[in-house]
Design a protein around this motif. Structure first.
Motif, PDB file in Angstrom:
ATOM      1  N   SER A  89       0.457  12.308   0.874  1.00 47.72           N
ATOM      2  CA  SER A  89       0.232  13.476   1.738  1.00 47.72           C
ATOM      3  C   SER A  89      -0.848  14.369   1.159  1.00 47.72           C
ATOM      4  CB  SER A  89       1.534  14.263   1.903  1.00 47.72           C
ATOM      5  OG  SER A  89       1.968  14.752   0.640  1.00 47.72           O
TER       6      SER A  89
ATOM      7  N   TYR B 191       4.903  10.537  -1.034  1.00 45.28           N
ATOM      8  CA  TYR B 191       4.350   9.189  -1.162  1.00 45.28           C
ATOM      9  C   TYR B 191       5.121   8.262  -0.231  1.00 45.28           C
ATOM     10  CZ  TYR B 191       1.887  10.625  -5.420  1.00 45.28           C
ATOM     11  OH  TYR B 191       1.055  11.251  -6.324  1.00 45.28           O
ATOM     12  N   THR B 192       4.412   7.616   0.667  1.00 46.86           N
ATOM     13  CA  THR B 192       5.027   6.661   1.587  1.00 46.86           C
ATOM     14  C   THR B 192       4.618   5.251   1.178  1.00 46.86           C
ATOM     15  OG1 THR B 192       4.954   8.275   3.392  1.00 46.86           O
ATOM     16  CG2 THR B 192       5.264   5.959   3.985  1.00 46.86           C
TER      17      THR B 192
ATOM     18  N   ARG C 248       0.853  -1.187   0.000  1.00 43.14           N
ATOM     19  CA  ARG C 248       0.000   0.000   0.000  1.00 43.14           C
ATOM     20  C   ARG C 248       0.884   1.231   0.000  1.00 43.14           C
ATOM     21  NH1 ARG C 248      -0.594   2.214   5.282  1.00 43.14           N
ATOM     22  NH2 ARG C 248       0.397   0.895   6.883  1.00 43.14           N
ATOM     23  N   TRP C 249       0.277   2.391  -0.245  1.00 38.94           N
ATOM     24  CA  TRP C 249       1.005   3.650  -0.204  1.00 38.94           C
ATOM     25  C   TRP C 249       0.093   4.757   0.297  1.00 38.94           C
ATOM     26  CZ3 TRP C 249       0.611   0.463  -4.455  1.00 38.94           C
ATOM     27  CH2 TRP C 249      -0.418   0.766  -5.361  1.00 38.94           C
ATOM     28  N   ASP C 250       0.691   5.689   1.005  1.00 40.20           N
ATOM     29  CA  ASP C 250      -0.035   6.840   1.536  1.00 40.20           C
ATOM     30  C   ASP C 250       0.452   8.088   0.807  1.00 40.20           C
ATOM     31  OD1 ASP C 250      -1.170   5.134   3.523  1.00 40.20           O
ATOM     32  OD2 ASP C 250       0.676   5.347   4.689  1.00 40.20           O
TER      33      ASP C 250
END
Length: 292
Positions: free
Chosen positions: A77, A83-84, A73-75
């Motif tokens: 901001s 992009y995390t 998965r990615w988060d």
């Protein structure tokens, strides 16, 4: 533009030996220049490398939306600049006669993959100078400000400006994740160019051998992180530049899949009850430009 694919529809025609071995032969249209996907833009090169690698995000089979790959998965901001990526645990790199990994895939591999393309002073890039046409052509070399790891399985990418297609872009072939450990081995042995001719990835198939203008052989990755996707023991690319030869081999069951038949042959192929012809819209534009 249409992309045409031809494949055998009569599975009963597959030889008993092939069925027992779990093999599939693909009649390819050309020889790849290499297997380091970041260097190339042609379908011939990318098709040959596709079985070997994964990316952080990948395109869903038969669709254009992206799904998790080596990132689960990615988060993103709120400002759309950070992009995390949360990386998949327990993913194994290929083990071959020229490389045996000592660890699983982790954030260091993502950093190596992207920093090699980003940084002209990167040690591996200096040892093996090459161009990255897709990465640079989409201005990712200018828009990615930095790639950092915040943990063994967490990578943060920071952009200079908002890019709504960023995830789709890094799901493309050029962003295949490479092994940093293998790169270190190649640097120490003075053979960095082997990353292009003796590939190591995390994909469903491992590289076995390549004879230019003849064949490429792959074997199933028995440690693949998604074992249900590996349905063959052997995958063979039989290289034939003549589309008529490819069709004849298909009809003789010397290969089970081919592509790019001659347009003049398409009506007859459609009427052949032993073959299935699949046509899909091509997401590409071909053109000739004059530099005036």
């Amino acid at each position: 533009m249409r992309h045409t694919l031809v494949l055998s529809a009569l599975l009963a025609a597959t030889s008993a030996a092939q069925a027992a071995e779990g093999s599939l032969v693909f009649c390819s249209e050309g020889s790849p220049a290499g297997f380091d996907t970041a260097q190339y833009t042609t379908a011939t090169d990318n098709d040959a490398a596709e079985p070997l690698y994964n990316r952080l995000a990948e395109f869903e089979k038969g669709a254009t939306n992206v799904v998790p790959g080596l990132a689960t998965r990615w988060d993103i901001s709120e400002d759309g600049l950070t992009y995390t990526f949360h990386l998949r645990e327990g993913v194994k790199f290929h083990s071959t006669d020229y490389f045996t990994p000592t660890r699983d895939f982790n954030a260091d591999d993502v950093l190596f993959t992207f920093n090699r393309m980003l940084d002209p002073q990167h040690p591996f890039r200096k040892a093996y100078p090459t161009e990255f046409p897709y990465f640079n052509g989409m201005s990712l070399n200018k828009n990615i400000a930095k790639v950092e790891k915040t943990g063994p399985l967490t990578v943060v990418m920071t952009l200079n400006s908002v890019d709504a297609a960023f995830i789709q872009n890094i799901a493309m072939s050029f962003a295949a994740i490479l092994s940093a450990e293998y790169a270190d081995q190649l640097l120490k042995s003075g053979k960095p160019s082997d990353i292009n001719q003796k590939p190591i990835g995390t994909g469903p198939f491992e590289f076995k051998s390549y004879q230019k203008d003849s064949n490429i052989r792959y074997v199933a990755n028995t440690q693949y992180w998604a074992p249900e996707r590996v349905k063959l023991k052997n995958l063979i690319f039989s290289i034939n530049t003549d589309p008529s030869v490819r069709v004849q081999k298909l009809k003789a069951n010397e290969c089970q899949v081919t592509l790019h038949p001659r347009p003049a042959d398409v009506p007859a192929l459609k009427n052949d009850p032993k073959l299935q012809l699949i046509e899909k819209p091509g997401f590409n534009l071909g053109y000739i430009a004059y530099n005036t």
